[in-house]
Scaffold this motif. Structure first.
Motif, mmCIF file in Angstrom:
data_model
loop_
_atom_site.group_PDB
_atom_site.id
_atom_site.type_symbol
_atom_site.label_atom_id
_atom_site.label_comp_id
_atom_site.label_asym_id
_atom_site.label_seq_id
_atom_site.Cartn_x
_atom_site.Cartn_y
_atom_site.Cartn_z
ATOM 1 N N THR A 16 32.397 39.458 39.628
ATOM 2 C CA THR A 16 32.566 38.668 40.843
ATOM 3 C C THR A 16 33.042 39.540 42.002
ATOM 4 O OG1 THR A 16 33.134 36.737 39.520
ATOM 5 C CG2 THR A 16 33.756 36.673 41.832
ATOM 6 N N LEU A 17 33.945 40.474 41.696
ATOM 7 C CA LEU A 17 34.483 41.353 42.736
ATOM 8 C C LEU A 17 33.406 42.256 43.329
ATOM 9 C CD1 LEU A 17 37.880 42.297 41.104
ATOM 10 C CD2 LEU A 17 37.533 40.912 43.154
ATOM 11 N N ASP A 19 31.219 44.578 45.127
ATOM 12 C CA ASP A 19 31.526 45.627 46.105
ATOM 13 C C ASP A 19 32.587 45.181 47.117
ATOM 14 O OD1 ASP A 19 30.024 43.787 47.480
ATOM 15 O OD2 ASP A 19 28.710 45.258 48.441
ATOM 16 N N SER A 20 33.392 44.187 46.747
ATOM 17 C CA SER A 20 34.439 43.719 47.658
ATOM 18 C C SER A 20 35.517 44.780 47.838
ATOM 19 C CB SER A 20 35.051 42.416 47.136
ATOM 20 O OG SER A 20 35.616 42.619 45.868
ATOM 21 N N ARG A 21 36.356 44.607 48.867
ATOM 22 C CA ARG A 21 37.405 45.568 49.187
ATOM 23 C C ARG A 21 38.755 44.859 49.210
ATOM 24 N NH1 ARG A 21 33.323 45.359 52.197
ATOM 25 N NH2 ARG A 21 34.381 44.368 53.922
ATOM 26 N N GLU A 22 39.735 45.439 48.575
ATOM 27 C CA GLU A 22 41.089 44.876 48.576
ATOM 28 C C GLU A 22 41.724 45.112 49.946
ATOM 29 O OE1 GLU A 22 44.808 44.921 45.550
ATOM 30 O OE2 GLU A 22 43.996 46.889 46.086
ATOM 31 N N ALA A 41 39.823 47.383 55.371
ATOM 32 C CA ALA A 41 38.965 46.579 54.486
ATOM 33 C C ALA A 41 38.381 45.365 55.200
ATOM 34 C CB ALA A 41 39.759 46.127 53.263
ATOM 35 N N LEU A 42 39.052 44.895 56.257
ATOM 36 C CA LEU A 42 38.599 43.704 56.969
ATOM 37 C C LEU A 42 37.857 44.033 58.259
ATOM 38 C CD1 LEU A 42 41.760 41.482 56.520
ATOM 39 C CD2 LEU A 42 39.541 41.177 55.420
ATOM 40 N N ALA A 52 41.044 35.622 57.037
ATOM 41 C CA ALA A 52 41.187 35.879 55.595
ATOM 42 C C ALA A 52 42.401 35.152 55.032
ATOM 43 C CB ALA A 52 41.287 37.383 55.349
ATOM 44 N N ASP A 55 41.663 31.619 54.266
ATOM 45 C CA ASP A 55 40.934 31.564 52.993
ATOM 46 C C ASP A 55 41.906 31.666 51.817
ATOM 47 O OD1 ASP A 55 38.547 31.399 54.387
ATOM 48 O OD2 ASP A 55 38.036 33.518 54.114
#
Length: 107
Positions: A16-17, A19-22, A41-42, A52, A55
């Motif tokens: 699920t993660l 290529d997401s970025r913390e 990251a944002l 964010a 969310d």
């Protein structure tokens, strides 16, 4: 409460993660919170962090609702109450509203 951080196991969410970025790590402490933010990251506009965070709040409301057995809108309202209190007077000023007693779902 334990003296050691308890990591959230993300292994089940690896796919699920993707290529997401913390962008945020947060720890609860008796005297507040400790957090680390990675704005890269944002993106450059701080408003993106605000988006964010909303969310995050909505996800937290859903999680609290399931964990303690309350309606999601009730959990969301309580989270907004805490956020509004903190914005108007930081908890160092003892501004947090009185806690609402809740039982855990498995109690």
């Amino acid at each position: 409460m334990t003296d050691k951080p308890i990591p959230i196991d993300l292994v089940p969410f690896a796919e699920t993660l993707g290529d997401s970025r913390e962008f945020l790590r947060v720890w609860a402490k008796d005297d507040g919170t400790l957090c680390f933010v990675n704005p890269r990251a944002l993106g450059a506009d701080p408003a993106l962090f605000g988006i964010a965070m909303v969310d995050v709040v909505r996800n937290a409301a859903s999680t609290y609702a399931k964990a303690i057995g309350v309606p999601e809108d009730e959990a969301l309202d309580r989270i907004w109450t805490g956020l509004d209190a903190e914005r108007s007077a930081p908890t160092e000023d003892d501004a947090l509203p009185a806690p609402v007693p809740v039982a855990r779902k498995d109690d």
